[in-house]
Design a protein around this motif. Structure first.
Motif, PDB file in Angstrom:
ATOM      1  N   TYR A   1      35.247  61.948  69.718  1.00  0.00           N
ATOM      2  CA  TYR A   1      36.516  62.411  68.937  1.00  0.00           C
ATOM      3  C   TYR A   1      37.700  62.203  70.046  1.00  0.00           C
ATOM      4  O   TYR A   1      37.551  62.211  71.245  1.00  0.00           O
ATOM      5  CB  TYR A   1      36.569  63.782  68.485  1.00  0.00           C
ATOM      6  N   ARG A   2      39.020  61.905  69.370  1.00  0.00           N
ATOM      7  CA  ARG A   2      40.014  61.680  70.355  1.00  0.00           C
ATOM      8  C   ARG A   2      41.329  62.525  69.612  1.00  0.00           C
ATOM      9  O   ARG A   2      41.466  61.976  68.262  1.00  0.00           O
ATOM     10  CB  ARG A   2      40.320  60.422  70.245  1.00  0.00           C
ATOM     11  N   MET A   3      41.831  63.135  70.362  1.00  0.00           N
ATOM     12  CA  MET A   3      43.224  64.141  69.837  1.00  0.00           C
ATOM     13  C   MET A   3      44.331  63.295  70.258  1.00  0.00           C
ATOM     14  O   MET A   3      44.504  62.974  71.525  1.00  0.00           O
ATOM     15  CB  MET A   3      43.147  65.440  70.446  1.00  0.00           C
ATOM     16  N   GLU A   4      45.245  62.890  69.083  1.00  0.00           N
ATOM     17  CA  GLU A   4      46.244  62.342  69.738  1.00  0.00           C
ATOM     18  C   GLU A   4      46.183  61.161  70.822  1.00  0.00           C
ATOM     19  O   GLU A   4      45.460  60.394  70.656  1.00  0.00           O
ATOM     20  CB  GLU A   4      47.526  63.281  70.013  1.00  0.00           C
ATOM     21  N   ASP A   5      46.945  61.482  71.975  1.00  0.00           N
ATOM     22  CA  ASP A   5      46.816  60.388  73.149  1.00  0.00           C
ATOM     23  C   ASP A   5      45.884  61.011  74.165  1.00  0.00           C
ATOM     24  O   ASP A   5      46.048  60.451  75.151  1.00  0.00           O
ATOM     25  CB  ASP A   5      48.331  60.579  73.690  1.00  0.00           C
ATOM     26  N   GLU A   6      45.219  61.945  73.811  1.00  0.00           N
ATOM     27  CA  GLU A   6      43.987  62.520  75.019  1.00  0.00           C
ATOM     28  C   GLU A   6      42.768  61.276  75.068  1.00  0.00           C
ATOM     29  O   GLU A   6      42.803  60.534  74.156  1.00  0.00           O
ATOM     30  CB  GLU A   6      43.485  63.763  74.353  1.00  0.00           C
ATOM     31  N   LYS A   7      41.923  61.353  75.983  1.00  0.00           N
ATOM     32  CA  LYS A   7      41.235  60.641  76.235  1.00  0.00           C
ATOM     33  C   LYS A   7      39.883  60.937  75.182  1.00  0.00           C
ATOM     34  O   LYS A   7      39.810  62.132  74.768  1.00  0.00           O
ATOM     35  CB  LYS A   7      40.338  60.963  77.513  1.00  0.00           C
ATOM     36  N   LYS A   8      38.933  59.868  74.952  1.00  0.00           N
ATOM     37  CA  LYS A   8      37.810  60.186  73.949  1.00  0.00           C
ATOM     38  C   LYS A   8      36.892  61.289  74.546  1.00  0.00           C
ATOM     39  O   LYS A   8      36.879  60.946  75.898  1.00  0.00           O
ATOM     40  CB  LYS A   8      37.023  59.004  73.611  1.00  0.00           C
ATOM     41  N   ARG A   9      36.466  62.417  73.662  1.00  0.00           N
ATOM     42  CA  ARG A   9      35.361  63.153  74.314  1.00  0.00           C
ATOM     43  C   ARG A   9      34.201  63.112  73.287  1.00  0.00           C
ATOM     44  O   ARG A   9      34.389  62.486  72.127  1.00  0.00           O
ATOM     45  CB  ARG A   9      36.173  64.556  74.337  1.00  0.00           C
ATOM     46  N   ILE A  10      33.219  63.682  73.506  1.00  0.00           N
ATOM     47  CA  ILE A  10      32.076  63.751  73.002  1.00  0.00           C
ATOM     48  C   ILE A  10      31.812  65.379  72.158  1.00  0.00           C
ATOM     49  O   ILE A  10      31.930  66.188  72.791  1.00  0.00           O
ATOM     50  CB  ILE A  10      30.731  63.343  73.710  1.00  0.00           C
ATOM     51  N   PHE A  11      31.454  65.360  71.050  1.00  0.00           N
ATOM     52  CA  PHE A  11      31.057  66.516  70.359  1.00  0.00           C
ATOM     53  C   PHE A  11      29.299  66.446  70.269  1.00  0.00           C
ATOM     54  O   PHE A  11      28.947  65.498  69.512  1.00  0.00           O
ATOM     55  CB  PHE A  11      31.907  66.964  69.205  1.00  0.00           C
ATOM     56  N   VAL A  12      28.656  67.579  70.245  1.00  0.00           N
ATOM     57  CA  VAL A  12      27.230  67.652  70.183  1.00  0.00           C
ATOM     58  C   VAL A  12      26.912  68.035  68.941  1.00  0.00           C
ATOM     59  O   VAL A  12      26.144  67.445  68.285  1.00  0.00           O
ATOM     60  CB  VAL A  12      26.748  68.514  71.374  1.00  0.00           C
ATOM     61  N   ASN A  13      27.269  69.210  68.400  1.00  0.00           N
ATOM     62  CA  ASN A  13      26.742  69.735  67.229  1.00  0.00           C
ATOM     63  C   ASN A  13      28.032  69.459  65.965  1.00  0.00           C
ATOM     64  O   ASN A  13      27.440  68.764  65.145  1.00  0.00           O
ATOM     65  CB  ASN A  13      26.833  71.440  67.089  1.00  0.00           C
ATOM     66  N   SER A  14      29.143  69.955  66.066  1.00  0.00           N
ATOM     67  CA  SER A  14      29.923  69.899  64.862  1.00  0.00           C
ATOM     68  C   SER A  14      31.617  69.754  65.472  1.00  0.00           C
ATOM     69  O   SER A  14      31.704  70.439  66.662  1.00  0.00           O
ATOM     70  CB  SER A  14      29.909  70.946  63.998  1.00  0.00           C
ATOM     71  N   MET A  15      32.534  69.413  64.754  1.00  0.00           N
ATOM     72  CA  MET A  15      33.780  69.629  64.795  1.00  0.00           C
ATOM     73  C   MET A  15      34.259  70.262  63.436  1.00  0.00           C
ATOM     74  O   MET A  15      33.851  70.003  62.447  1.00  0.00           O
ATOM     75  CB  MET A  15      34.491  68.383  64.752  1.00  0.00           C
ATOM     76  N   GLY A  16      35.296  71.358  63.460  1.00  0.00           N
ATOM     77  CA  GLY A  16      35.825  71.825  62.505  1.00  0.00           C
ATOM     78  C   GLY A  16      37.227  72.001  62.304  1.00  0.00           C
ATOM     79  O   GLY A  16      37.785  72.216  63.330  1.00  0.00           O
TER      80      GLY A  16
END
Length: 312
Positions: free
Chosen positions: A125-140
């Motif tokens: 996932y990537r928020m606005e101009d932030e760096k790409k990150r990893i989620f393991v279980n879920s995002m909500g």
């Protein structure tokens, strides 16, 4: 060399107790190892980033909750690694999602044996101009994110964790959030196809069925390399939301007409006001987020062959 990363606060001290017992075992005594205790949010990520070379490490063994695992995987970034998870948090949804049921010493025995590893495919996932990150279980985004935030900062979560019923904190938080929540106006881009929702309660992206300490939020979700599952709840009354969440531990809530399920490889969510979000139980706010599927799997050590369920 085995690296143990232990969140001593996870599960109201449960992870620390588990690790203390492991340290007394003959197996732990004979292996080459080093251990680190996390001291603050983000510390596990810093520890992994500071490791000079993952090539000299047999495995990184996480003893803690899903948030600690989230930090370790993001700390490793694109570097290849073998990872093991000994659940010691209050929710332990990752262990539940991959079917990891064995006791801590049994997991460690299988890690050291090193003959069985299981592929796991997280999301990015990537928020606005932030760096790409990893989620393991879920995002909500939306309602469930506010519930996670309320539960995380509540006094009753620590009390319930002490009695090993921490998942009830999400039930209490749900009732509190339900009273004041206002639905979102958002734009969803599903593989480029745009949908506008003016009365959206929540959008949840999952790599397996569970979150919130055993809630079966998306029973159709499965571990796979190319797609993640998405659940959207919109155009629903508060009274019906309460009834819906009373069935979430069994997964029967997906029968409601206001619940939409689909799979995708790319999803973008955009709002004209700040949205609350949760990622692997950690919370924050954003205006937009792009989510993609991580096609390169992570090798998970410590599972028995009989436990490898739901992994495609």
């Amino acid at each position: 060399m085995y690296i143990f990363i232990v969140n001593i606060k996870a599960g109201n001290g449960r992870a620390k107790r588990i690790f203390s017992k492991l340290q007394k075992t003959d197996l732990y005594q004979k292996i080459e190892k080093a251990y680190y205790y996390t001291e603050y949010k983000g510390h596990a990520e810093e520890i992994v980033r500071s490791l000079p070379s993952l090539q000299e490490i047999n495995a990184i063994i996480v003893v803690g909750g899903d948030g600690t695992l989230h930090e370790v995987i993001n700390g490793a970034g694109p570097r290849d690694m073998l990872i093991a998870f000994i659940p010691g948090g209050s929710g332990n949804d990752f262990a539940r999602g991959i079917g990891l049921r064995e006791k801590p010493l049994q997991i460690l025995e299988r890690v050291v044996d090193g003959t069985v590893d299981t592929p796991y495919f997280p999301g990015e996932y990537r928020m606005e101009d932030e760096k790409k990150r990893i989620f393991v279980n879920s995002m909500g985004f939306g309602f469930d994110a506010l519930i996670a935030k309320k539960a995380n900062y509540s006094f009753y979560k620590r009390i319930l964790n002490f009695f090993n019923i921490g998942k009830l904190s999400y039930v209490f938080a749900l009732i509190q959030v339900l009273i004041m929540f206002k639905p979102m106006e958002i734009e969803l881009k599903n593989n480029g196809e745009v949908t506008e929702l003016k009365d959206c309660w929540m959008v949840t992206i999952t790599n397996h069925p569970y979150y919130g300490g055993g809630m079966k939020i998306n029973p159709t979700s499965k571990i796979q390399p190319n797609k993640f599952s998405v659940l959207v709840i919109h155009s629903i009354s508060k009274r019906k939301v309460l009834a819906l969440f009373m069935t979430v531990f069994t997964g029967k809530h997906i029968k409601y007409s206001e619940v939409e399920l689909f799979e995708t490889s790319t999803l973008e969510i955009i709002s004209n006001r700040e949205m609350d979000y949760q990622v692997d139980g950690q919370t924050g706010t954003c205006y937009s987020c792009k989510i993609t599927k991580e096609k390169k799997g992570i090798s998970i050590l410590g599972m028995a062959e009989s436990e490898k369920q739901g992994v495609s």
